[in-house]
Design an enzyme around this catalytic site. Structure first.
Site, PDB file in Angstrom:
ATOM      1  N   ALA A 126      59.512  25.827  34.045  1.00  0.00           N
ATOM      2  CA  ALA A 126      60.723  26.475  33.554  1.00  0.00           C
ATOM      3  C   ALA A 126      60.517  26.939  32.113  1.00  0.00           C
ATOM      4  O   ALA A 126      60.144  26.148  31.251  1.00  0.00           O
ATOM      5  CB  ALA A 126      61.902  25.498  33.626  1.00  0.00           C
ATOM      6  N   SER A 128      59.846  33.870  29.223  1.00  0.00           N
ATOM      7  CA  SER A 128      58.457  34.346  29.198  1.00  0.00           C
ATOM      8  C   SER A 128      58.286  35.832  28.910  1.00  0.00           C
ATOM      9  O   SER A 128      57.232  36.395  29.210  1.00  0.00           O
ATOM     10  CB  SER A 128      57.790  34.029  30.543  1.00  0.00           C
ATOM     11  N   THR A 159      50.085  29.452  28.508  1.00  0.00           N
ATOM     12  CA  THR A 159      49.749  30.875  28.476  1.00  0.00           C
ATOM     13  C   THR A 159      48.564  31.156  27.563  1.00  0.00           C
ATOM     14  O   THR A 159      48.375  30.477  26.548  1.00  0.00           O
ATOM     15  CB  THR A 159      50.959  31.697  27.980  1.00  0.00           C
ATOM     16  N   TYR A 210      56.880  33.909  21.921  1.00  0.00           N
ATOM     17  CA  TYR A 210      56.599  33.344  23.246  1.00  0.00           C
ATOM     18  C   TYR A 210      55.368  32.449  23.188  1.00  0.00           C
ATOM     19  O   TYR A 210      55.400  31.271  23.577  1.00  0.00           O
ATOM     20  CB  TYR A 210      56.406  34.469  24.268  1.00  0.00           C
ATOM     21  N   PHE A 212      47.264  34.215  31.794  1.00  0.00           N
ATOM     22  CA  PHE A 212      48.048  35.343  31.291  1.00  0.00           C
ATOM     23  C   PHE A 212      48.871  35.993  32.380  1.00  0.00           C
ATOM     24  O   PHE A 212      50.070  35.834  32.433  1.00  0.00           O
ATOM     25  CB  PHE A 212      47.156  36.376  30.601  1.00  0.00           C
ATOM     26  N   ASN A 213      48.268  36.725  33.283  1.00  0.00           N
ATOM     27  CA  ASN A 213      49.040  37.479  34.273  1.00  0.00           C
ATOM     28  C   ASN A 213      48.841  36.952  35.680  1.00  0.00           C
ATOM     29  O   ASN A 213      47.806  37.183  36.294  1.00  0.00           O
ATOM     30  CB  ASN A 213      48.650  38.968  34.241  1.00  0.00           C
ATOM     31  N   HIS A 259      56.692  43.214  34.471  1.00  0.00           N
ATOM     32  CA  HIS A 259      55.288  43.060  34.814  1.00  0.00           C
ATOM     33  C   HIS A 259      54.734  44.335  35.446  1.00  0.00           C
ATOM     34  O   HIS A 259      55.401  44.992  36.257  1.00  0.00           O
ATOM     35  CB  HIS A 259      55.100  41.872  35.760  1.00  0.00           C
ATOM     36  N   ARG A 277      43.957  43.215  30.407  1.00  0.00           N
ATOM     37  CA  ARG A 277      44.551  41.934  30.770  1.00  0.00           C
ATOM     38  C   ARG A 277      43.814  41.314  31.949  1.00  0.00           C
ATOM     39  O   ARG A 277      43.159  41.992  32.747  1.00  0.00           O
ATOM     40  CB  ARG A 277      46.034  42.103  31.135  1.00  0.00           C
ATOM     41  N   ASP A 295      51.808  42.732  21.181  1.00  0.00           N
ATOM     42  CA  ASP A 295      50.863  42.907  22.285  1.00  0.00           C
ATOM     43  C   ASP A 295      49.426  43.003  21.776  1.00  0.00           C
ATOM     44  O   ASP A 295      49.060  43.999  21.135  1.00  0.00           O
ATOM     45  CB  ASP A 295      51.185  44.184  23.059  1.00  0.00           C
TER      46      ASP A 295
END
Length: 332
Positions: free
Chosen positions: A74, A77, A117, A141, A169-170, A187, A219, A284
């Site tokens: 939880a 993000s 992350t 974040y 990461f993703n 996303h 990424r 970023d």
């Protein structure tokens, strides 16, 4: 084991729940449904709707269900939102995490696997990123995730709360049952697939002047099923008495640029995907690619679905099937 999964009604959490149940574990999902979906929780798992900041509700859930371990997913993000609304991120990701740890201590529960992350590294020069890289988040974040990681270290030393922190990461792709359903959707892969379906007119690429091979961000993408399996492996390692650890999770290659992801989506869907160029987003980094060498060596983890086309195709199958199901319900 009897496992509590916080955030288990979310995208990754629901797949982690699937993987835990498939591995023979009993699961209780704890989620406030602010971002998750009740129907994402499989029938084999129990469900408690509750706030991460509600210590009494967490304690009761842990005690009443005789929970033995926790997977903590939880969190807030969204990188961009964290820059403009950092208070929300400190409240949920740090304060909420500490409330959970307090409830776990009171209920005598441990260990914990934490969904962290690669954003904790900021923008490191060396790629792929190893766990020994300096941590220097470039957004709230990543900063709040790192703050909770640091709390875990001290709770382990002081109270013996053993943990694994998984830095990735993703997450991408889908299982036949679970895929990405975010509102708003930020996303890349689900966005480009929605463009392919005609639900969105175009996809915005944020920045094309980064020091990468085509100017767009690079990424790491790891299939959500592989990610879920890593959570279960980590939990089982801790259950066997293993020591606390931090692991990176990545695709095992050089990552993919935003343009490459869009091109693959065009191939998979057979659709044209219009692109609009936009400015860089605050916070970023140009590149984030994580090395998975440590978790491969220590836990034997290796992604089973590393190819980007496989990842995108699984997401496309799920999204197409869901839209067809929704259309049939409307027609009925």
């Amino acid at each position: 084991m009897r496992v509590l999964v916080t955030g288990g009604a979310g995208y990754i959490g629901s797949v982690v729940t699937e993987e835990l149940v498939a591995g023979g574990h009993e699961v209780v999902v704890y989620d406030d449904l602010s971002k998750g979906h009740r129907d994402a929780v499989i029938d084999e798992a129990a469900f408690v709707q509750g706030d991460l900041l509600d210590r009494d509700a967490l304690f009761s859930t842990l005690r009443d269900n005789a929970i033995e371990a926790v997977v903590h997913m939880a969190a807030r993000s969204l990188v961009g939102e964290s820059v403009t609304e950092p208070a929300k991120y400190y409240e949920t990701n740090v304060m909420g995490g500490l409330v959970l740890l307090d409830a776990m201590r009171a209920a005598g529960v441990g260990p914990i696997v934490f969904s962290s992350t690669a954003a904790v590294y900021g923008a490191p020069e060396k790629q792929p990123i190893e766990e020994t890289a300096p941590v220097a988040p470039t957004n709230p974040y990543g900063e709040t995730k790192l703050a909770f990681e640091r709390a875990l270290r001290w709770y382990d030393e002081a109270y013996g709360v053993r943990y694994v922190s998984l830095r990735y990461f993703n997450a991408a792709g889908a299982t036949p049952r679970s895929g990405e359903r975010h509102d708003p959707e930020t996303h890349l892969i689900p966005l480009v697939l929605k463009v392919a379906l005609g639900e969105i007119g175009e996809v915005t690429v944020f920045g094309d002047d980064y020091p990468t091979k085509d100017g767009t961000c690079v990424r790491d993408y790891i299939h959500v099923s592989d990610l879920a399996r890593a959570h279960v492996l980590s939990l089982e390692m801790l259950a066997r008495g293993g020591k606390s650890a931090i692991y990176n999770l990545g695709c095992g290659g050089d990552g993919y640029t935003v343009r490459e992801v869009i091109d693959v989506a065009r191939e998979v869907t057979g659709k044209e995907i219009p692109v609009k160029m936009g400015p860089r987003r605050a916070g970023d980094p140009a590149m984030l690619v994580a090395s998975s060498a440590r978790i491969a060596s220590e836990l034997g983890f290796r992604p089973a679905q590393q190819d980007l086309r496989e990842i995108v195709a699984s997401a496309w199958r799920w999204l197409s099937a869901r839209r067809a199901q929704e259309a049939s319900v409307v027609a009925a």
